[in-house]
Scaffold this motif. Structure first.
Motif, PDB file in Angstrom:
ATOM      1  N   MET A  13      -2.120 -10.947 -12.696  1.00 16.75           N
ATOM      2  CA  MET A  13      -1.492 -11.425 -11.462  1.00 16.75           C
ATOM      3  C   MET A  13      -0.987 -12.855 -11.665  1.00 16.75           C
ATOM      4  O   MET A  13      -1.755 -13.722 -12.058  1.00 16.75           O
ATOM      5  N   PRO A  14       0.286 -13.068 -11.434  1.00 13.28           N
ATOM      6  CA  PRO A  14       0.802 -14.429 -11.625  1.00 13.28           C
ATOM      7  C   PRO A  14       0.402 -15.328 -10.453  1.00 13.28           C
ATOM      8  O   PRO A  14       0.479 -14.904  -9.294  1.00 13.28           O
ATOM      9  N   VAL A  15      -0.045 -16.531 -10.762  1.00 12.27           N
ATOM     10  CA  VAL A  15      -0.343 -17.491  -9.684  1.00 12.27           C
ATOM     11  C   VAL A  15       0.269 -18.831 -10.072  1.00 12.27           C
ATOM     12  O   VAL A  15       0.099 -19.282 -11.207  1.00 12.27           O
ATOM     13  N   ASP A  16       1.003 -19.430  -9.156  1.00 14.64           N
ATOM     14  CA  ASP A  16       1.625 -20.714  -9.467  1.00 14.64           C
ATOM     15  C   ASP A  16       0.586 -21.831  -9.433  1.00 14.64           C
ATOM     16  O   ASP A  16      -0.273 -21.861  -8.563  1.00 14.64           O
ATOM     17  N   ARG A  17       0.727 -22.729 -10.398  1.00 16.24           N
ATOM     18  CA  ARG A  17      -0.217 -23.833 -10.512  1.00 16.24           C
ATOM     19  C   ARG A  17       0.224 -24.953  -9.568  1.00 16.24           C
ATOM     20  O   ARG A  17       0.827 -25.927 -10.001  1.00 16.24           O
ATOM     21  N   VAL A  18      -0.052 -24.787  -8.296  1.00 18.17           N
ATOM     22  CA  VAL A  18       0.418 -25.777  -7.319  1.00 18.17           C
ATOM     23  C   VAL A  18      -0.702 -26.233  -6.387  1.00 18.17           C
ATOM     24  O   VAL A  18      -1.633 -25.483  -6.097  1.00 18.17           O
ATOM     25  N   ARG A  55      13.812 -16.581  -0.290  1.00 17.76           N
ATOM     26  CA  ARG A  55      12.680 -16.816  -1.197  1.00 17.76           C
ATOM     27  C   ARG A  55      11.428 -16.326  -0.493  1.00 17.76           C
ATOM     28  O   ARG A  55      11.299 -16.458   0.726  1.00 17.76           O
ATOM     29  N   LEU A  56      10.509 -15.832  -1.329  1.00 15.34           N
ATOM     30  CA  LEU A  56       9.306 -15.222  -0.773  1.00 15.34           C
ATOM     31  C   LEU A  56       8.046 -15.941  -1.249  1.00 15.34           C
ATOM     32  O   LEU A  56       7.892 -16.202  -2.438  1.00 15.34           O
ATOM     33  N   GLY A  57       7.172 -16.253  -0.316  1.00 15.47           N
ATOM     34  CA  GLY A  57       5.876 -16.846  -0.659  1.00 15.47           C
ATOM     35  C   GLY A  57       4.798 -15.788  -0.512  1.00 15.47           C
ATOM     36  O   GLY A  57       4.829 -14.995   0.424  1.00 15.47           O
ATOM     37  N   LEU A  58       3.852 -15.768  -1.448  1.00 16.34           N
ATOM     38  CA  LEU A  58       2.767 -14.781  -1.382  1.00 16.34           C
ATOM     39  C   LEU A  58       1.411 -15.469  -1.552  1.00 16.34           C
ATOM     40  O   LEU A  58       1.179 -16.157  -2.555  1.00 16.34           O
ATOM     41  N   ALA A  59       0.553 -15.281  -0.559  1.00 18.96           N
ATOM     42  CA  ALA A  59      -0.812 -15.818  -0.633  1.00 18.96           C
ATOM     43  C   ALA A  59      -1.682 -14.786  -1.330  1.00 18.96           C
ATOM     44  O   ALA A  59      -1.661 -13.617  -0.963  1.00 18.96           O
ATOM     45  N   VAL A  60      -2.438 -15.207  -2.339  1.00 15.88           N
ATOM     46  CA  VAL A  60      -3.341 -14.250  -2.989  1.00 15.88           C
ATOM     47  C   VAL A  60      -4.793 -14.718  -2.895  1.00 15.88           C
ATOM     48  O   VAL A  60      -5.086 -15.907  -2.966  1.00 15.88           O
ATOM     49  N   ASN A  61      -5.650 -13.736  -2.701  1.00 16.38           N
ATOM     50  CA  ASN A  61      -7.088 -13.984  -2.717  1.00 16.38           C
ATOM     51  C   ASN A  61      -7.729 -12.841  -3.507  1.00 16.38           C
ATOM     52  O   ASN A  61      -7.028 -11.948  -3.994  1.00 16.38           O
ATOM     53  N   ALA A  62      -9.057 -12.887  -3.624  1.00 15.84           N
ATOM     54  CA  ALA A  62      -9.742 -11.872  -4.439  1.00 15.84           C
ATOM     55  C   ALA A  62      -9.443 -10.468  -3.905  1.00 15.84           C
ATOM     56  O   ALA A  62      -9.201  -9.540  -4.681  1.00 15.84           O
ATOM     57  N   ARG A  70      -4.623  -1.009  -7.234  1.00 18.54           N
ATOM     58  CA  ARG A  70      -4.356   0.363  -6.765  1.00 18.54           C
ATOM     59  C   ARG A  70      -3.091   0.459  -5.919  1.00 18.54           C
ATOM     60  O   ARG A  70      -2.673   1.540  -5.560  1.00 18.54           O
ATOM     61  N   ASP A  71      -2.497  -0.696  -5.580  1.00 18.88           N
ATOM     62  CA  ASP A  71      -1.373  -0.699  -4.638  1.00 18.88           C
ATOM     63  C   ASP A  71      -0.111  -1.211  -5.333  1.00 18.88           C
ATOM     64  O   ASP A  71       0.061  -2.414  -5.551  1.00 18.88           O
ATOM     65  N   ALA A  72       0.773  -0.260  -5.661  1.00 23.17           N
ATOM     66  CA  ALA A  72       1.976  -0.614  -6.418  1.00 23.17           C
ATOM     67  C   ALA A  72       2.901  -1.519  -5.601  1.00 23.17           C
ATOM     68  O   ALA A  72       3.629  -2.349  -6.156  1.00 23.17           O
ATOM     69  N   THR A  73       2.866  -1.365  -4.261  1.00 19.29           N
ATOM     70  CA  THR A  73       3.737  -2.197  -3.432  1.00 19.29           C
ATOM     71  C   THR A  73       3.311  -3.659  -3.542  1.00 19.29           C
ATOM     72  O   THR A  73       4.149  -4.555  -3.695  1.00 19.29           O
ATOM     73  N   LEU A  74       1.996  -3.880  -3.489  1.00 21.52           N
ATOM     74  CA  LEU A  74       1.525  -5.273  -3.615  1.00 21.52           C
ATOM     75  C   LEU A  74       1.910  -5.863  -4.973  1.00 21.52           C
ATOM     76  O   LEU A  74       2.266  -7.037  -5.074  1.00 21.52           O
ATOM     77  N   ARG A  75       1.855  -5.019  -6.010  1.00 23.00           N
ATOM     78  CA  ARG A  75       2.247  -5.513  -7.337  1.00 23.00           C
ATOM     79  C   ARG A  75       3.734  -5.850  -7.345  1.00 23.00           C
ATOM     80  O   ARG A  75       4.157  -6.850  -7.922  1.00 23.00           O
ATOM     81  N   ALA A  76       4.511  -5.040  -6.666  1.00 24.45           N
ATOM     82  CA  ALA A  76       5.958  -5.304  -6.609  1.00 24.45           C
ATOM     83  C   ALA A  76       6.233  -6.591  -5.830  1.00 24.45           C
ATOM     84  O   ALA A  76       7.132  -7.360  -6.176  1.00 24.45           O
ATOM     85  N   VAL A  77       5.435  -6.839  -4.790  1.00 19.22           N
ATOM     86  CA  VAL A  77       5.609  -8.074  -4.018  1.00 19.22           C
ATOM     87  C   VAL A  77       5.294  -9.276  -4.906  1.00 19.22           C
ATOM     88  O   VAL A  77       6.021 -10.269  -4.922  1.00 19.22           O
ATOM     89  N   ALA A  78       4.202  -9.151  -5.684  1.00 12.43           N
ATOM     90  CA  ALA A  78       3.821 -10.261  -6.573  1.00 12.43           C
ATOM     91  C   ALA A  78       4.923 -10.526  -7.597  1.00 12.43           C
ATOM     92  O   ALA A  78       5.211 -11.671  -7.933  1.00 12.43           O
ATOM     93  N   LEU A 107       8.765  -7.122   1.505  1.00 10.30           N
ATOM     94  CA  LEU A 107       9.410  -6.569   0.316  1.00 10.30           C
ATOM     95  C   LEU A 107      10.584  -5.659   0.725  1.00 10.30           C
ATOM     96  O   LEU A 107      11.655  -5.704   0.137  1.00 10.30           O
ATOM     97  N   ARG A 108      10.351  -4.861   1.768  1.00  7.48           N
ATOM     98  CA  ARG A 108      11.385  -3.923   2.230  1.00  7.48           C
ATOM     99  C   ARG A 108      12.603  -4.643   2.792  1.00  7.48           C
ATOM    100  O   ARG A 108      13.722  -4.233   2.592  1.00  7.48           O
ATOM    101  N   TRP A 109      12.364  -5.737   3.505  1.00  7.98           N
ATOM    102  CA  TRP A 109      13.450  -6.285   4.315  1.00  7.98           C
ATOM    103  C   TRP A 109      13.938  -7.673   3.924  1.00  7.98           C
ATOM    104  O   TRP A 109      14.888  -8.181   4.524  1.00  7.98           O
ATOM    105  N   LEU A 110      13.290  -8.270   2.939  1.00  7.39           N
ATOM    106  CA  LEU A 110      13.617  -9.678   2.644  1.00  7.39           C
ATOM    107  C   LEU A 110      15.116  -9.911   2.457  1.00  7.39           C
ATOM    108  O   LEU A 110      15.690 -10.827   3.057  1.00  7.39           O
TER     109      LEU A 110
END
Ligand code: UDP
Length: 239
Positions: free
Chosen positions: A1-6, A26-33, A41-49, A163-166
């Motif tokens: 999972m890519p995470v920006d060093r910010v 532009r899309l921002g994505l918050a990630v947690n554990a 297990r969720d391909a959509t979340l991977r596509a969002v990342a 992801l669908r509408w951005l």
């Protein structure tokens, strides 16, 4: 999972620049554990990342993992704080945010607070629509030409929506914000500072909302901790 060093300040600056430039979405994505586990297990979340322009460590578990695995992230970037910081700038710079999601009563409370602070909202819509199609909602949002869009529909629904509408949304910056409107409006309390600074905000939330324990997501934290630990052990074995 890519995470920006910010840091939070850097994430705020980056998003602000995109909003000011007014370019393509532009899309921002918050990630947690929890989200990291769901991604398995969720391909959509991977596509969002993969699509996201800014991925930030919303949860302490992600920062902890980065430290354990020897590639530390500078700090936690809570989505609610990034959303709050951007709203602060909206009042200073005249950006018009659109708020999508949460209950109508929460939205109204938040909107009146923001208006009092001099923020000109592009629009808002609660997250419990049933008769409207997503397409019509997107057309409605786009017609208001917002500078920034915050989507509070819970995860992974908000990420899938974005992801669908951005590309159709025509907004310079959008991000999912989970329960941030509930907190920013004052309807829900955030964890006390002591819990936040000791990395236990998740435990406080579980204590306040024990129904979360009954969801699959409650398992994600221990699963993630176990996986990170295994990763560390295997790193030691092979290098
Ligand atoms: N929500 C919504 N529509 C729904 C389900 C949830 O607008 O159909 C809102 C809910 O009112 C809350 C936010 O989405 O404001 C989700 O908050 P939560 O704390 O569950 O976020 P998460 O833990 O998923 O980030």
């Amino acid at each position: 999972m890519p995470v920006d060093r910010v840091t939070l300040a850097e994430a705020t600056e980056t998003a602000s620049q995109w909003i000011t430039d007014g370019g393509s979405p532009r899309l921002g994505l918050a990630v947690n554990a929890g989200k990291a586990e769901s991604m398995r297990r969720d391909a959509t979340l991977r596509a969002v990342a993969a699509r996201a322009d800014l991925v930030f460590a919303d949860g302490v578990g992600v920062v902890w993992a980065s430290r354990i695995l020897g590639d530390p992230l500078p700090e936690r970037v809570p989505g609610v704080e990034l959303c709050g910081a951007l709203l602060e700038r909206a009042s200073e710079r005249g950006w018009r945010p659109y708020l999508l999601g949460a209950h109508q009563v929460v939205l109204q409370q938040l909107a009146s607070q923001l208006t009092e602070r001099g923020i000109d909202l592009a629009g808002m819509h609660d997250g419990y629509w049933s008769t409207l199609s997503e397409q019509d909602l997107v057309a409605e949002i786009s017609s208001t030409r917002p500078d920034v869009l915050f989507v509070a529909l819970g995860s992974p629904r908000q990420e899938a929506f974005l992801l669908r509408w951005l590309d159709a949304l025509d907004v310079p910056f959008a991000m999912g914000v989970g329960g941030s409107f509930d907190v920013l409006s004052g309807q829900k309390q955030r964890a006390p500072k002591l819990f936040r600074s000791s990395g236990l905000e998740w435990a406080w939330r579980l204590g306040r909302e024990p129904r979360r324990l009954a969801t699959r997501r409650a398992l994600d934290l221990p699963l993630w901790a176990g996986r990170v630990t295994l990763e560390k052990i295997s790193l030691y074995t092979y290098f």
